[in-house]
Design an enzyme around this catalytic site. Structure first.
Site, mmCIF file in Angstrom:
data_model
loop_
_atom_site.group_PDB
_atom_site.id
_atom_site.type_symbol
_atom_site.label_atom_id
_atom_site.label_comp_id
_atom_site.label_asym_id
_atom_site.label_seq_id
_atom_site.Cartn_x
_atom_site.Cartn_y
_atom_site.Cartn_z
ATOM 1 N N GLN A 1 0.829 -1.203 0.000
ATOM 2 C CA GLN A 1 0.000 0.000 0.000
ATOM 3 C C GLN A 1 0.866 1.257 0.000
ATOM 4 O OE1 GLN A 1 -3.117 0.832 -0.338
ATOM 5 N NE2 GLN A 1 -2.899 2.986 0.274
ATOM 6 N N GLU A 2 1.967 1.208 0.725
ATOM 7 C CA GLU A 2 2.834 2.381 0.835
ATOM 8 C C GLU A 2 3.629 2.641 -0.443
ATOM 9 O OE1 GLU A 2 3.051 4.603 3.048
ATOM 10 O OE2 GLU A 2 2.023 3.792 4.792
ATOM 11 N N SER A 3 4.240 1.610 -1.008
ATOM 12 C CA SER A 3 5.210 1.842 -2.090
ATOM 13 C C SER A 3 5.130 0.868 -3.256
ATOM 14 C CB SER A 3 6.622 1.764 -1.513
ATOM 15 O OG SER A 3 6.908 0.421 -1.099
ATOM 16 N N TYR B 1 -7.114 3.784 3.185
ATOM 17 C CA TYR B 1 -5.807 3.185 3.448
ATOM 18 C C TYR B 1 -5.976 1.847 4.167
ATOM 19 C CZ TYR B 1 -1.101 2.884 5.597
ATOM 20 O OH TYR B 1 0.147 2.488 6.023
#
Length: 483
Positions: free
Chosen positions: A311-313, A438
């Site tokens: 999800q972040e990168s 998120y």
């Protein structure tokens, strides 16, 4: 849901009164000992289930599934021990129920008129429908007459009586059965183009689409129907009443809502392109970093830490954003300094720091939050800051909700961006709608990793034990199965 349960209770109360007028309870007691008393005397509740990725399975963290969690809670409600008995298919399960080998059949079973004549209806807790599926990109069938081949279904499937009934108006309808593959495996066979069609339950199909997105729904074979438990038809209805009381209690306490959130909520969002990209990354990129996720997982499952990093990168250690965050876990410079890392583009340093930072946040969440929900609170804090998480808990309380219930809290996250709400909060405005999405994305990514691994392991086992599908399908449809 509350209205549904209330209507069920009222309906059953009337049914029991009418039955008492026609057939006194004393006769039932003479014919068979009270099933509820049998359970209490043996201190064991026997529940029949079928191994299934949503209903009942044994995963890395132990036994899980919708039916398992409900049955376990019901056993606790009765103050007895739960004894799970597993069967290969619905046909075997109902045979065991008829032969008094189990007290309840719980396997994601839809209401069917044919079954309600043979067994008592226990309780309804969500609804679903049977659907015909095909491979995305091939000709879509919109109705039974447009099927260009046989339906392939598991032997003993609960859909068989439905197909037999539909054949009366659709004489060309044909199907084949297989003893070698489960319904989930047949869905995957459709995705791979090995079989043309199969039939599945809508929630199962939604789950399968998150690991094989080219599974597509042609049309609904049935209308939506309640999913419920079945009980022996000869039993005194005290067991039935106990089930209804429990389900009413489970609804009022939020148990059913929490279970639905856990197993169903992430299925609501389906993005074909996003899932295709993610599954490709699971195969090609994840193996490079899996050992690091395992090493620094802490109290989390490594798959959860991997889902956060995606999800972040998207598992890119060199990822950057205009706001200045960098690396696999997209850390700010301040967080990197706080967690004592020197290179945010180092995958190992970033994963370690991200995990330690998340664990630190989770330790600051009030102890009144249930253990199974703490990760969601922690992720919201990871995304928007601990202060804003504490604010949304206060707001939830002000609005009459429970700040320790993630379902209540998450629906209020978007309100942090509304002036009428954030103006009275300590930390003010926050993009709570982003924190909401998120957490939802991570839940979906986590579930996809778990299911992808399970399917891959099952396929390896099948390849070792079985030959190709066409040779293993039993062509019994026009004889014993469709009289």
């Amino acid at each position: 849901m509350k209205g549904l349960i209330a209507r069920f209770i009222a309906g059953f109360a009337l049914l029991l009164w009418a039955w008492d007028m026609v057939f006194p309870w004393q006769q039932l007691m003479q014919a068979e000992e009270n099933r509820y008393n049998q359970i209490q005397q043996r201190k064991i509740l026997r529940v029949g289930m079928v191994n299934h990725p949503l209903s009942y399975f044994i995963g890395a963290e132990g036994t899980a599934g919708i039916e398992y969690e409900l049955a376990k809670s019901f056993a606790n409600y009765l103050d007895v021990r739960l004894d799970i008995k597993t069967f290969d298919n619905s046909e075997q399960l109902f045979s065991a129920l008829k032969d008094n080998k189990v007290d309840i059949a719980a396997a994601g079973l839809l209401y069917q008129p044919e079954l309600s004549k043979q067994f008592q209806i226990g309780s309804a807790y969500y609804s679903a429908s049977w659907q015909v599926v095909y491979k995305k990109g091939s000709n879509r069938p919109y109705k039974l007459s447009e099927l260009e081949g046989d339906l392939i279904i598991p032997a003993g499937s609960a859909v068989l009586p439905i197909l037999q009934r539909l054949k009366e108006d659709n004489p060309k309808l044909s199907w084949q059965t297989t003893n070698q593959f489960t319904q989930e495996e047949l869905l995957l066979q459709v995705a791979e183009g090995k079989i043309p069609y199969t039939v599945g339950i809508s929630v199962d199909i939604s789950a399968a689409q998150h690991i094989r997105p080219n599974i597509a729904v042609g049309f609904d074979l049935t209308d939506e129907a309640p999913v419920l438990w079945y009980l022996p038809n000869s039993s005194y209805s005290e067991l039935q009443a106990a089930v209804l009381d429990f389900m009413n209690h489970a609804n009022e306490t939020g148990l059913i809502s929490r279970i639905e959130e856990k197993y169903f909520n992430h299925l609501a969002h389906f993005d074909y392109v996003d899932i295709q990209s993610y599954l490709k990354a699971i195969k090609l990129v994840l193996p490079k970093y899996q050992s690091l996720f395992e090493k620094y997982r802490g109290d989390l499952e490594w798959q959860m830490l991997a889902a956060i990093a995606y999800q972040e990168s998207h598992w890119d250690p060199n990822a950057t954003s205009p706001t200045g965050v960098r690396g696999m876990m997209m850390l700010t410079r301040d967080t990197a300094e706080r967690m004592k890392i020197t290179d945010r583009t180092s995958a190992e340093q970033s994963i370690r720091a991200g995990s330690e930072y998340l664990h630190m946040l989770m330790r600051q969440i009030p102890e009144t939050v249930p253990k199974e929900d703490r990760i969601w609170y922690g992720l919201a804090a990871y995304n928007m800051g601990l202060g804003h998480l504490l604010d949304v808990r206060r707001l939830t309380r002000q609005l009459g909700g429970n700040p320790d219930n993630w379902l209540d809290v998450k629906k209020n996250l978007p309100l942090l961006a509304e002036k009428r709400h954030y103006s009275g909060l300590k930390y003010g405005y926050a993009r709570g709608f982003e924190a909401f999405q998120y957490v939802e994305n991570i839940r979906r990514y986590y579930s996809s990793i778990i299911n992808h691994q399970r399917v891959e392991e099952q396929q390896i086992q099948n390849n070792e034990e079985q030959s190709s599908v066409p040779q293993e399908i039993s062509k019994e449809s026009d004889s014993t199965l469709k009289e």
